[in-house]
Design an enzyme around this catalytic site. Sequence first.
Site, short mmCIF file in Angstrom:
data_model
loop_
_atom_site.label_atom_id
_atom_site.label_comp_id
_atom_site.label_asym_id
_atom_site.label_seq_id
_atom_site.Cartn_x
_atom_site.Cartn_y
_atom_site.Cartn_z
N LYS A 110 0.77 -0.99 -0.09
CA LYS A 110 -0.08 -0.08 -0.03
C LYS A 110 0.73 1.25 -0.13
O LYS A 110 0.41 2.21 -0.71
CB LYS A 110 -0.99 -0.03 1.25
CG LYS A 110 -2.04 -1.08 1.03
CD LYS A 110 -3.29 -0.87 1.98
CE LYS A 110 -4.20 -1.98 1.62
NZ LYS A 110 -5.15 -2.21 2.80
N LYS A 190 -3.94 -9.03 -10.85
CA LYS A 190 -5.04 -9.52 -9.92
C LYS A 190 -6.22 -8.12 -9.87
O LYS A 190 -5.64 -7.37 -9.98
CB LYS A 190 -4.30 -9.21 -8.37
CG LYS A 190 -5.36 -9.69 -7.27
CD LYS A 190 -5.02 -9.14 -5.77
CE LYS A 190 -6.23 -8.90 -4.95
NZ LYS A 190 -5.88 -7.93 -4.23
N LYS A 193 -9.18 -2.85 -6.61
CA LYS A 193 -9.53 -1.52 -6.89
C LYS A 193 -8.22 -0.33 -6.96
O LYS A 193 -8.35 0.59 -7.91
CB LYS A 193 -10.77 -0.64 -6.04
CG LYS A 193 -10.18 -0.85 -4.74
CD LYS A 193 -11.32 -0.77 -3.74
CE LYS A 193 -11.35 -1.41 -2.33
NZ LYS A 193 -11.97 -2.63 -1.93
P1 ADP Z 1 -9.05 -4.60 -3.43
O1 ADP Z 1 -7.87 -5.41 -3.60
O2 ADP Z 1 -9.75 -4.36 -4.50
O3 ADP Z 1 -8.75 -3.63 -2.57
P2 ADP Z 1 -10.27 -5.75 -0.65
O4 ADP Z 1 -8.74 -5.80 -0.40
O5 ADP Z 1 -11.08 -5.01 -0.35
O6 ADP Z 1 -10.21 -5.44 -2.58
O7 ADP Z 1 -10.61 -7.00 -0.81
C1 ADP Z 1 -12.11 -7.43 0.00
C2 ADP Z 1 -12.10 -9.23 0.04
O8 ADP Z 1 -12.00 -9.52 -1.31
C3 ADP Z 1 -10.99 -9.80 0.50
O9 ADP Z 1 -11.25 -10.94 0.98
C4 ADP Z 1 -10.11 -10.18 -0.64
O10 ADP Z 1 -9.15 -11.05 -0.32
C5 ADP Z 1 -10.97 -10.32 -1.57
N1 ADP Z 1 -10.59 -10.06 -3.12
C6 ADP Z 1 -10.18 -8.97 -3.46
N2 ADP Z 1 -9.78 -8.86 -4.71
C7 ADP Z 1 -9.80 -10.15 -5.18
C8 ADP Z 1 -9.15 -11.06 -6.21
N3 ADP Z 1 -8.64 -10.29 -7.24
N4 ADP Z 1 -9.20 -12.22 -6.10
C9 ADP Z 1 -9.85 -12.97 -5.25
N5 ADP Z 1 -10.14 -12.33 -3.99
C10 ADP Z 1 -10.05 -11.04 -3.96
#
Ligand code: ADP
Length: 322
Positions: A110, A190, A193
């Site tokens: 981050k 991956k 957002k």
């Molecule tokens: P981002 O990576 O978009 O910021 P978050 O960290 O808010 O998403 O993730 C919320 C949940 O969704 C977590 O349990 C995270 O592991 C899962 N998650 C987010 N992106 C993915 C992805 N590309 N593949 C699998 N799981 C994901």
Amino acid sequence: MRVLSGVQPSGTLHVGNYFGAIRQFVRLQEENECFFFLADLHALTTVQDPPRFRELITDLATGYLALGLDPARSVVYRQSDLPEVTELSWYLSTVTSMGLLQRCHSFKDKVAQGVVPSHGLFAYPVLMAADILIVKSDLVPVGKDQKQHLEVTRDVAASFHATYGEEVFVLPEPMILDDVAVVPGVDGRKMSKSYGNTIEIFGPEKPIRKKIMGIVTDSTPVEAPKPTEDNALYHLLKIFAPNPEEKAWVETAFAEGGVGYGDMKKRLFDYYLQTFGASRARYDELRGDPAEVERILRAGADTARETAAPLMDEVRKAVGIH
Ligand code: ADP
Ligand code: TRP
């Protein structure tokens, strides 16, 4: 089993959140005692715009319910409505070494992305440990990116036990499904957002279709077999295919050739609508009734607080506060 998980209201819900996490939540609530919350305090490490923040919280709560989290089966609440979490987080902080947190990838990632390296961001895994430990969760369904945070949670709990000589916490297990551990985004990285490569679950159909049609592919001609390795379109089709017949269709289309990437993307968009059509309609309906969403969150918070109370008594006693 007691299951707990959360998602931060830090952006719009996307397909990676659904397959990586929320779909498991919906399935797990059939046979377990479940706690699903909005990690709003965590999101403050990246969202510091109050009107936008409020909107993101409502969006996520509405999304949870629209995707099938059922308040009759699961406790659905907002992290900040359970103030004991921040109290527990402090007790845990005092038994957490700096080194453990310094090793966390998500902090480093981050910061590399430009997020302010605040104390809150650094202490993020401790607050997450408090979320998990406070209701004595056995199982935490998450995407692979959260694996290390689960290890930290177990370490922190063990460190508390070693310091105070009392086993007050349950050490949780992560639940990470291999085939959806990393859902790819439209650019092949991956889906996240922070990469701007997401396919949203809710919102107008047209831009979503455009994103799907814009998934990055190579220049293999229509008639030729297509490579599957590192092919985001292939992985997304496999993840979305609603039944074994459709999954077999995807395999054949890639192995034998004859289907162009454009047609495959159209099929992916069809799968998308099949998967999310009903939830999208429900979302629009619930958006018209924010008071109902708020009522559900408040009721969830009451139950979560009742559940947390005995553990908090034990923890306070263990540290010598009461
Ligand atoms: P981002 O990576 O978009 O910021 P978050 O960290 O808010 O998403 O993730 C919320 C949940 O969704 C977590 O349990 C995270 O592991 C899962 N998650 C987010 N992106 C993915 C992805 N590309 N593949 C699998 N799981 C994901
Ligand atoms: N850190 C998680 C994420 O970014 C969100 C989260 C906060 C969480 N507390 C949690 C997930 C407790 C599972 C359990 O996705």
